[in-house]
Design an enzyme around this catalytic site. Sequence first.
Site, PDB file in Angstrom:
ATOM      1  N   ASN A  90      38.085  39.680  40.716  1.00  0.00           N
ATOM      2  CA  ASN A  90      37.758  39.808  42.143  1.00  0.00           C
ATOM      3  C   ASN A  90      37.662  38.451  42.839  1.00  0.00           C
ATOM      4  O   ASN A  90      37.048  38.331  43.908  1.00  0.00           O
ATOM      5  CB  ASN A  90      36.446  40.582  42.321  1.00  0.00           C
ATOM      6  CG  ASN A  90      36.658  42.082  42.231  1.00  0.00           C
ATOM      7  OD1 ASN A  90      37.758  42.570  42.468  1.00  0.00           O
ATOM      8  ND2 ASN A  90      35.618  42.812  41.883  1.00  0.00           N
TER       9      ASN A  90
ATOM     10  N   ASP B  84      30.057  42.826  42.016  1.00  0.00           N
ATOM     11  CA  ASP B  84      31.089  42.982  40.984  1.00  0.00           C
ATOM     12  C   ASP B  84      31.900  41.693  40.907  1.00  0.00           C
ATOM     13  O   ASP B  84      33.131  41.696  40.962  1.00  0.00           O
ATOM     14  CB  ASP B  84      31.993  44.171  41.328  1.00  0.00           C
ATOM     15  CG  ASP B  84      32.840  44.632  40.143  1.00  0.00           C
ATOM     16  OD1 ASP B  84      32.444  44.379  38.992  1.00  0.00           O
ATOM     17  OD2 ASP B  84      33.899  45.235  40.371  1.00  0.00           O
TER      18      ASP B  84
ATOM     19  N   ASP C 283      36.993  42.306  47.499  1.00  0.00           N
ATOM     20  CA  ASP C 283      36.431  43.579  47.053  1.00  0.00           C
ATOM     21  C   ASP C 283      34.902  43.592  46.981  1.00  0.00           C
ATOM     22  O   ASP C 283      34.299  43.479  45.916  1.00  0.00           O
ATOM     23  CB  ASP C 283      37.004  43.969  45.686  1.00  0.00           C
ATOM     24  CG  ASP C 283      36.760  45.450  45.382  1.00  0.00           C
ATOM     25  OD1 ASP C 283      36.247  46.157  46.275  1.00  0.00           O
ATOM     26  OD2 ASP C 283      37.083  45.880  44.264  1.00  0.00           O
TER      27      ASP C 283
END
Length: 323
Positions: A203, A198, A214
Amino acid sequence: MSDFSFHSLTPDLILDAIESTGIRVDSGLLALNSYENRVYQFMDEQRKRYVVKFYRPNRWTTAQVQEEHDFAEELLEQEIPVAAPLKLNGQTLHQYEGYSFALFASVGGRQFEVDNLDQLEWMGRFIGRLHGVSKTRPFTSRPGIDTQSFLFEPRKELQHSNLVPESLKTPLFTIMDMVIDKAAGLYRPGNQIRLHGDCHPGNILWRDGPTFVDLDDCRMGPAIQDLWMMLSGDRAQQLLQLDTLVGAYEEFSDFDHKQLVLIEPLRAMRMVHYMAWLSRRWEDPAFPQAFPWFATDKYWEQQVLALKEQYSALQESPLSLLP
């Protein structure tokens, strides 16, 4: 405790859980921007700043969360800047009253600037280094990025969701099925490695360079998954950004140019999966508060238009850096 529930995660339970690791909280709990899990910042008696993450119950198995932690530790050992969980009392994953949680040192910084080519070059190098570690072994517990999980199952969930207005179901699912059919046909991931999963600008924290945060969505998948969300703007801008990213990436890891055909299928998979994720989590009180527009006709009308645009993008020739 019901599936996916945080209903019993009270402030007292949070404090007791943290102190069960030997760290004493000497401040209030500041809720951070996280919806899948519950994340809070606090300070201890020495005024050191920490972050505690409580994992959503029954989303990942203990083995899957531990594999995420082990991956983060492995990256940190190779001096790749990643927010890794702290090892306390010999372990990174802790249990308290039915909840799994982890503690992290608080990482400061500003958000990565997607239109900054110098920062993008840094990102290319660090993702290349990250993937150099990723390729050494596979995940054994974490899932992969596949069309069943990101297209077909989400489509089925949305079909049965009462959040999609009846009047818009026909136009929505007509274009969604066209997108799913096209994306599924194009998605042939080939060689798969461990991924951040992701890797979007939200992030990445920037302070004298990037820090990845994360790893909650780390999975097996094609390397391009950790690169395509860095791209923005029109086709010419994306080509310049891609050239910058890949040039830096290749200093540390081989890049498979054939994976560029996967960018638009992966974008389509993210779109469909995101809609279903919001629908699936709607019973969590945090979601209607954070996403009040989701249950409106206007939102679903916009999704019909967005899916039409994505269908057109799936039919265009993919980005290419080769003559």
